[in-house]
Design a protein around this motif. Structure first.
Motif, PDB file in Angstrom:
ATOM      1  N   GLU A   7       0.857  -1.189   0.000  1.00 40.17           N
ATOM      2  CA  GLU A   7       0.000   0.000   0.000  1.00 40.17           C
ATOM      3  C   GLU A   7       0.894   1.241   0.000  1.00 40.17           C
ATOM      4  N   ASP A   8       0.671   2.156  -0.956  1.00 36.34           N
ATOM      5  CA  ASP A   8       1.545   3.317  -1.078  1.00 36.34           C
ATOM      6  C   ASP A   8       1.080   4.518  -0.279  1.00 36.34           C
ATOM      7  N   GLU A   9      -0.141   4.515   0.245  1.00 34.83           N
ATOM      8  CA  GLU A   9      -0.631   5.646   1.030  1.00 34.83           C
ATOM      9  C   GLU A   9      -0.187   5.443   2.477  1.00 34.83           C
ATOM     10  N   PRO A  10       0.740   6.274   2.986  1.00 37.07           N
ATOM     11  CA  PRO A  10       1.355   6.008   4.295  1.00 37.07           C
ATOM     12  C   PRO A  10       0.361   5.883   5.438  1.00 37.07           C
ATOM     13  N   HIS A  11      -0.630   6.768   5.482  1.00 39.66           N
ATOM     14  CA  HIS A  11      -1.582   6.743   6.595  1.00 39.66           C
ATOM     15  C   HIS A  11      -2.356   5.431   6.612  1.00 39.66           C
ATOM     16  N   LEU A  12      -2.815   4.994   5.443  1.00 40.00           N
ATOM     17  CA  LEU A  12      -3.557   3.736   5.364  1.00 40.00           C
ATOM     18  C   LEU A  12      -2.650   2.551   5.664  1.00 40.00           C
ATOM     19  N   ALA A  13      -1.427   2.585   5.138  1.00 40.49           N
ATOM     20  CA  ALA A  13      -0.488   1.485   5.395  1.00 40.49           C
ATOM     21  C   ALA A  13      -0.209   1.348   6.890  1.00 40.49           C
ATOM     22  N   ASP A  14      -0.004   2.483   7.569  1.00 42.30           N
ATOM     23  CA  ASP A  14       0.239   2.444   9.014  1.00 42.30           C
ATOM     24  C   ASP A  14      -0.982   1.916   9.758  1.00 42.30           C
ATOM     25  N   GLY A  15      -2.170   2.347   9.319  1.00 43.33           N
ATOM     26  CA  GLY A  15      -3.386   1.870   9.965  1.00 43.33           C
ATOM     27  C   GLY A  15      -3.593   0.377   9.784  1.00 43.33           C
ATOM     28  N   LEU A  16      -3.302  -0.125   8.585  1.00 45.48           N
ATOM     29  CA  LEU A  16      -3.418  -1.563   8.335  1.00 45.48           C
ATOM     30  C   LEU A  16      -2.428  -2.343   9.188  1.00 45.48           C
ATOM     31  N   ARG A  17      -1.202  -1.849   9.241  1.00 45.23           N
ATOM     32  CA  ARG A  17      -0.182  -2.538  10.050  1.00 45.23           C
ATOM     33  C   ARG A  17      -0.619  -2.605  11.515  1.00 45.23           C
ATOM     34  N   GLU A  18      -1.022  -1.461  12.064  1.00 50.54           N
ATOM     35  CA  GLU A  18      -1.387  -1.422  13.482  1.00 50.54           C
ATOM     36  C   GLU A  18      -2.601  -2.303  13.766  1.00 50.54           C
ATOM     37  N   GLY A  19      -3.607  -2.229  12.885  1.00 47.40           N
ATOM     38  CA  GLY A  19      -4.812  -3.021  13.097  1.00 47.40           C
ATOM     39  C   GLY A  19      -4.556  -4.509  13.011  1.00 47.40           C
ATOM     40  N   LEU A  20      -3.766  -4.926  12.035  1.00 50.46           N
ATOM     41  CA  LEU A  20      -3.475  -6.353  11.865  1.00 50.46           C
ATOM     42  C   LEU A  20      -2.553  -6.877  12.959  1.00 50.46           C
ATOM     43  N   GLU A  21      -1.612  -6.044  13.402  1.00 51.89           N
ATOM     44  CA  GLU A  21      -0.750  -6.458  14.505  1.00 51.89           C
ATOM     45  C   GLU A  21      -1.565  -6.622  15.784  1.00 51.89           C
ATOM     46  N   ALA A  22      -2.575  -5.761  15.961  1.00 53.27           N
ATOM     47  CA  ALA A  22      -3.452  -5.891  17.131  1.00 53.27           C
ATOM     48  C   ALA A  22      -4.233  -7.202  17.100  1.00 53.27           C
ATOM     49  N   GLU A  23      -4.411  -7.774  15.903  1.00 54.52           N
ATOM     50  CA  GLU A  23      -5.092  -9.056  15.764  1.00 54.52           C
ATOM     51  C   GLU A  23      -4.136 -10.239  15.933  1.00 54.52           C
ATOM     52  N   GLY A  24      -2.849  -9.939  16.181  1.00 55.26           N
ATOM     53  CA  GLY A  24      -1.878 -11.003  16.418  1.00 55.26           C
ATOM     54  C   GLY A  24      -1.035 -11.386  15.229  1.00 55.26           C
ATOM     55  N   PHE A  25      -1.209 -10.697  14.090  1.00 55.32           N
ATOM     56  CA  PHE A  25      -0.400 -10.971  12.908  1.00 55.32           C
ATOM     57  C   PHE A  25       0.916 -10.197  12.979  1.00 55.32           C
ATOM     58  N   ALA A  26       1.953 -10.734  12.350  1.00 53.75           N
ATOM     59  CA  ALA A  26       3.164  -9.977  12.065  1.00 53.75           C
ATOM     60  C   ALA A  26       2.989  -9.408  10.657  1.00 53.75           C
ATOM     61  N   VAL A  27       3.411  -8.164  10.442  1.00 49.41           N
ATOM     62  CA  VAL A  27       3.091  -7.474   9.190  1.00 49.41           C
ATOM     63  C   VAL A  27       4.332  -6.827   8.587  1.00 49.41           C
ATOM     64  N   ASP A  28       4.569  -7.117   7.304  1.00 44.97           N
ATOM     65  CA  ASP A  28       5.553  -6.391   6.507  1.00 44.97           C
ATOM     66  C   ASP A  28       4.790  -5.446   5.589  1.00 44.97           C
ATOM     67  N   VAL A  29       5.373  -4.270   5.322  1.00 44.63           N
ATOM     68  CA  VAL A  29       4.714  -3.282   4.467  1.00 44.63           C
ATOM     69  C   VAL A  29       5.636  -2.901   3.319  1.00 44.63           C
ATOM     70  N   ALA A  30       5.106  -2.877   2.109  1.00 41.78           N
ATOM     71  CA  ALA A  30       5.826  -2.394   0.926  1.00 41.78           C
ATOM     72  C   ALA A  30       5.059  -1.194   0.376  1.00 41.78           C
ATOM     73  N   ALA A  31       5.800  -0.130  -0.021  1.00 42.69           N
ATOM     74  CA  ALA A  31       5.169   1.116  -0.437  1.00 42.69           C
ATOM     75  C   ALA A  31       5.014   1.248  -1.942  1.00 42.69           C
ATOM     76  N   ASP A  32       5.478   0.257  -2.710  1.00 44.05           N
ATOM     77  CA  ASP A  32       5.276   0.293  -4.159  1.00 44.05           C
ATOM     78  C   ASP A  32       5.214  -1.138  -4.690  1.00 44.05           C
ATOM     79  N   GLY A  33       4.766  -1.260  -5.938  1.00 44.55           N
ATOM     80  CA  GLY A  33       4.553  -2.581  -6.504  1.00 44.55           C
ATOM     81  C   GLY A  33       5.815  -3.394  -6.667  1.00 44.55           C
ATOM     82  N   SER A  34       6.907  -2.752  -7.027  1.00 39.74           N
ATOM     83  CA  SER A  34       8.162  -3.493  -7.229  1.00 39.74           C
ATOM     84  C   SER A  34       8.660  -4.115  -5.923  1.00 39.74           C
ATOM     85  N   GLU A  35       8.606  -3.319  -4.842  1.00 39.87           N
ATOM     86  CA  GLU A  35       9.031  -3.842  -3.547  1.00 39.87           C
ATOM     87  C   GLU A  35       8.060  -4.920  -3.069  1.00 39.87           C
TER      88      GLU A  35
END
Length: 231
Positions: A7-35
């Protein structure tokens, strides 16, 4: 379980990471399609949350490339676009599900869990080590006939150990699988969670199944009677 969010939108990416981590998942984030494609091709993730409108490489091409490489990792597509054509195109490129922004976090988590259940449908619905049992989909744990209440992170640590019962699991492995390997975390957090788990699933039942092997790591055994340190 480790998820990849592309997800390239920082605010949404941070929100997804925090929400999913709160559910017990470990989360990696990539900010563009190539990464995202690079990380996805490593095959280290249980599922991928993939935006369609990405810089460098759009989500359609990322998904197509993952499938062309033979990866069957479940992909949940996110997009601000609406319309049947976009949904059809995403599914035809290999996506497993589709969610239009804005979306409910609860719905996202439910869709992800459904994808993960389908992927592991050939595995047992319940994990068992001795009389310690877990239903990963329902996120419930029992010792004998007694249900044990765990936090999301405690559940994630215990699930990882139960899936590797009888084997040594290093501290680094737990940190990488249950926490974010790219964020500086005090390694002693592992001991904190092992102590919490022992106080919930072992000590109240007179067990010592969660063992510490000095200098090696941790092991979950069915009976905990081999003399290793459970402190």
């Amino acid at each position: 379980m480790r998820l990849l969010v592309v997800e390239d939108e920082p605010h949404l990416a941070d929100g997804l990471r925090e929400g999913l981590e709160a559910e017990g998942f470990a989360v990696d984030v990539a900010a563009d399609g190539s990464e995202g494609l690079r990380l996805g091709l490593a095959g280290e993730h249980a599922a991928i949350v993939l935006d369609l409108m990405l810089p460098r490489l759009d989500g359609y091409r990322v998904c197509s490339a993952l499938r062309a490489a033979g990866l069957d990792t479940p992909v949940l597509v996110l997009t601000a676009r609406e319309g049947e054509r976009d949904e059809v195109t995403a599914l035809e490129t290999g996506a497993d599900d589709f969610l239009t922004k804005p979306f409910s976090h609860a719905v996202l988590v439910a869709r992800l869990r459904a994808l993960l259940r389908r992927r592991t449908s050939d595995e047992p619905d319940e994990l068992a080590v001795g009389d310690l049992r877990m239903d990963p989909a329902a996120r419930t744990v029992w010792r004998g006939g007694t249900e044990v209440r765990l936090t999301a992170r405690e559940h994630a640590v215990l699930e990882h150990l139960m899936r590797r019962a009888g084997r040594v699991v290093t501290k680094r492995e737990l940190l990488d699988e249950v926490w974010d390997p790219y964020v500086e975390i005090d390694p002693n957090i592992v001991e904190v969670y092992l102590r919490r788990l022992r106080n919930k699933v072992d000590r109240p039942f007179g067990r010592s199944s969660l063992q510490t092997l000095r200098g090696a790591g941790y092991r979950l055994s069915a009976d905990g009677t081999d003399g290793t340190d459970g402190a």
